[in-house]
Design a protein around this motif. Structure first.
Motif, mmCIF file in Angstrom:
data_model
loop_
_atom_site.group_PDB
_atom_site.id
_atom_site.type_symbol
_atom_site.label_atom_id
_atom_site.label_comp_id
_atom_site.label_asym_id
_atom_site.label_seq_id
_atom_site.Cartn_x
_atom_site.Cartn_y
_atom_site.Cartn_z
ATOM 1 N N UNK A 184 0.802 -1.228 0.000
ATOM 2 C CA UNK A 184 0.000 0.000 0.000
ATOM 3 C C UNK A 184 0.831 1.273 0.000
ATOM 4 N N UNK A 185 2.137 1.117 -0.276
ATOM 5 C CA UNK A 185 3.024 2.296 -0.271
ATOM 6 C C UNK A 185 3.423 2.610 -1.716
ATOM 7 N N UNK A 186 3.132 3.823 -2.155
ATOM 8 C CA UNK A 186 3.512 4.232 -3.504
ATOM 9 C C UNK A 186 4.728 5.149 -3.450
ATOM 10 N N UNK A 187 5.430 5.229 -4.570
ATOM 11 C CA UNK A 187 6.621 6.086 -4.639
ATOM 12 C C UNK A 187 6.710 6.656 -6.053
ATOM 13 N N UNK A 188 6.715 7.967 -6.154
ATOM 14 C CA UNK A 188 6.740 8.626 -7.458
ATOM 15 C C UNK A 188 7.711 9.801 -7.455
ATOM 16 N N UNK A 189 8.081 10.199 -8.654
ATOM 17 C CA UNK A 189 8.929 11.379 -8.842
ATOM 18 C C UNK A 189 8.108 12.503 -9.459
ATOM 19 N N UNK A 190 8.276 13.687 -8.891
ATOM 20 C CA UNK A 190 7.863 14.899 -9.594
ATOM 21 C C UNK A 190 9.153 15.571 -10.062
ATOM 22 N N UNK A 191 9.248 15.806 -11.357
ATOM 23 C CA UNK A 191 10.455 16.415 -11.924
ATOM 24 C C UNK A 191 10.109 17.814 -12.455
ATOM 25 N N UNK A 192 10.436 18.850 -11.670
ATOM 26 C CA UNK A 192 10.166 20.204 -12.170
ATOM 27 C C UNK A 192 11.152 20.566 -13.282
ATOM 28 N N UNK A 193 10.742 21.514 -14.119
ATOM 29 C CA UNK A 193 11.651 22.070 -15.123
ATOM 30 C C UNK A 193 12.331 23.287 -14.527
ATOM 31 N N UNK A 194 11.886 24.492 -14.903
ATOM 32 C CA UNK A 194 12.432 25.720 -14.313
ATOM 33 C C UNK A 194 11.328 26.424 -13.526
ATOM 34 N N UNK A 195 11.607 26.608 -12.244
ATOM 35 C CA UNK A 195 10.608 27.186 -11.342
ATOM 36 C C UNK A 195 11.212 28.422 -10.698
ATOM 37 N N UNK A 196 10.386 29.450 -10.516
ATOM 38 C CA UNK A 196 10.880 30.699 -9.918
ATOM 39 C C UNK A 196 11.110 30.538 -8.419
ATOM 40 N N UNK A 197 12.370 30.313 -8.045
ATOM 41 C CA UNK A 197 12.752 30.219 -6.623
ATOM 42 C C UNK A 197 14.154 30.799 -6.488
ATOM 43 N N UNK A 198 14.682 30.771 -5.255
ATOM 44 C CA UNK A 198 16.068 31.237 -5.035
ATOM 45 C C UNK A 198 17.050 30.460 -5.908
ATOM 46 N N UNK A 207 19.610 33.128 -20.445
ATOM 47 C CA UNK A 207 19.362 31.695 -20.204
ATOM 48 C C UNK A 207 17.864 31.485 -19.942
ATOM 49 N N UNK A 208 17.299 32.364 -19.113
ATOM 50 C CA UNK A 208 15.862 32.260 -18.795
ATOM 51 C C UNK A 208 15.040 32.405 -20.080
ATOM 52 N N UNK A 209 15.433 33.376 -20.921
ATOM 53 C CA UNK A 209 14.699 33.594 -22.178
ATOM 54 C C UNK A 209 14.781 32.370 -23.096
ATOM 55 N N UNK A 210 15.973 31.768 -23.135
ATOM 56 C CA UNK A 210 16.191 30.583 -23.969
ATOM 57 C C UNK A 210 15.285 29.439 -23.490
ATOM 58 N N UNK A 211 15.260 29.244 -22.179
ATOM 59 C CA UNK A 211 14.445 28.167 -21.605
ATOM 60 C C UNK A 211 12.956 28.443 -21.849
ATOM 61 N N UNK A 212 12.598 29.710 -21.615
ATOM 62 C CA UNK A 212 11.189 30.093 -21.796
ATOM 63 C C UNK A 212 10.725 29.773 -23.219
ATOM 64 N N UNK A 213 11.574 30.083 -24.199
ATOM 65 C CA UNK A 213 11.162 29.874 -25.589
ATOM 66 C C UNK A 213 11.091 28.379 -25.941
ATOM 67 N N UNK A 214 11.780 27.536 -25.134
ATOM 68 C CA UNK A 214 11.735 26.092 -25.400
ATOM 69 C C UNK A 214 10.529 25.419 -24.745
ATOM 70 N N UNK A 251 5.934 21.721 -20.464
ATOM 71 C CA UNK A 251 6.140 21.152 -21.797
ATOM 72 C C UNK A 251 7.560 21.342 -22.312
ATOM 73 N N UNK A 252 8.527 21.492 -21.406
ATOM 74 C CA UNK A 252 9.927 21.651 -21.826
ATOM 75 C C UNK A 252 10.477 20.372 -22.426
ATOM 76 N N UNK A 253 10.254 19.250 -21.732
ATOM 77 C CA UNK A 253 10.845 17.984 -22.184
ATOM 78 C C UNK A 253 9.832 17.047 -22.824
ATOM 79 N N UNK A 254 8.587 17.115 -22.342
ATOM 80 C CA UNK A 254 7.546 16.149 -22.745
ATOM 81 C C UNK A 254 8.061 14.721 -22.581
ATOM 82 N N UNK A 255 8.807 14.496 -21.468
ATOM 83 C CA UNK A 255 9.416 13.173 -21.243
ATOM 84 C C UNK A 255 8.377 12.186 -20.720
#
Ligand code: NAP
Length: 255
Positions: A184-198, A207-214, A251-255
């Motif tokens: 009854x124990x599940x284990x999953x990954x959440x993989x963020x792309x680029x998130x606004x944090x420190x 770099x941010x613009x390049x990522x944004x456009x991708x 939708x950066x990777x669509x992995x």
């Protein structure tokens, strides 16, 4: 069982700021306010921001406690989880979110830069999972969520240590999912792309613009975008979802 023992308990590392803070707030907020109504144990090295967050959560009608712990120290982390199980009588949700970067090109990367990142980002998740698993199996309920990164899926120049730690989390997650699923124990990954944090605040604008456009959605994510995905994979409803890598990346990777 008392009311407080029936409330699901969540242990969230890296809760002092950024994505972990948003996850803690989302899990702790009362269901009537769109939250999950968990008792959330707030974990990071710095205690003051955790105490402030605990006060904020309680003012909003939620429940929280604080553990000031360096997750790279296996004994402190194990002791913290043991103390939660002893004091609150249960542990239902583990979110391994604490993470750091020490970027460098592989030719210049020091052993210290490698080890610090691996121990903080990857070994900590193994140690916490080992400490939490027995209680979760006994309860026949557990939700483990590891916060990886799209860097761990597609790699990133200058981040061999970080990408390896995040790819390692994916292997850990799939193995734990296979070992504990029948209990009854599940284990999953959440993989963020680029998130606004420190963590991303010092990236050069080009770099941010390049990522944004991708990105399909053409925008960096917010900590709340990640928290929403964590809320689902750690919910009672998500019992049939395990061993998955969910890229929350606009939708950066669509992995
Ligand atoms: P952040 O703003 O830098 O926050 C990192 C958190 O981890 C802080 O609460 C920090 O607290 C805690 N932490 C770091 N080292 C720790 C240690 N040794 N022991 C205990 N706590 C520790 O980072 P973030 O952007 O929110 O990232 C959160 C997670 O998401 C990380 O795993 C990161 O790799 C992942 N991620 C972020 C992005 C992004 O774009 N931001 C993208 C992909 C993945 P203290 O310093 O107080 O200990």
């Amino acid at each position: 069982m008392s009311e407080s023992k029936q409330q699901r308990v969540a242990f969230v590392t890296g809760a002092s700021r950024g994505i972990g803070r948003a996850i803690a707030k989302r899990l702790a907020a009362p269901v009537a306010q769109g939250g999950q109504g968990r008792h959330v144990v707030l974990v990071s090295r710095s205690e003051a921001p955790l105490n402030d967050l605990k006060a904020e959560i309680e003012a909003d009608g939620g429940a929280a406690s604080v553990r000031a712990v360096d997750v790279a120290d296996p004994k402190s982390l194990t002791d913290a989880i043991d103390s939660v199980i002893n004091e609150l009588g249960r542990l239902d949700i583990l979110v391994n979110n604490a993470g750091i970067t020490r970027d460098n090109l592989v030719l210049r990367m020091s052993d210290e830069e490698w080890d610090t990142v691996i121990n903080t980002n990857l070994r900590s998740a193994f140690v916490a999972t080992r400490a939490a698993a027995r209680a979760m199996m006994k309860q026949r309920f557990g939700r483990i969520c590891n916060i990886a990164s799209t860097s761990g899926v597609i790699g990133n120049a200058g981040q061999a240590n970080y990408a390896a730690s995040k790819a390692g989390l994916i292997g850990l997650t799939k193995s734990v999912a296979r070992e504990l699923g029948a209990k009854g124990v599940t284990c999953n990954v959440i993989a963020p792309g680029f998130v606004q944090t420190d963590m991303t605040a010092s990236l050069p604008e080009q770099v941010v613009e390049h990522v944004r456009s991708a990105m399909a959605v053409r925008n960096l994510g917010t900590p709340e975008d990640i928290a929403a995905a964590v809320a689902y994979v750690t919910s009672d409803d998500a019992g049939y979802l395990t061993g998955q890598v969910i890229c929350v990346d606009g939708g950066l990777t669509m992995c």
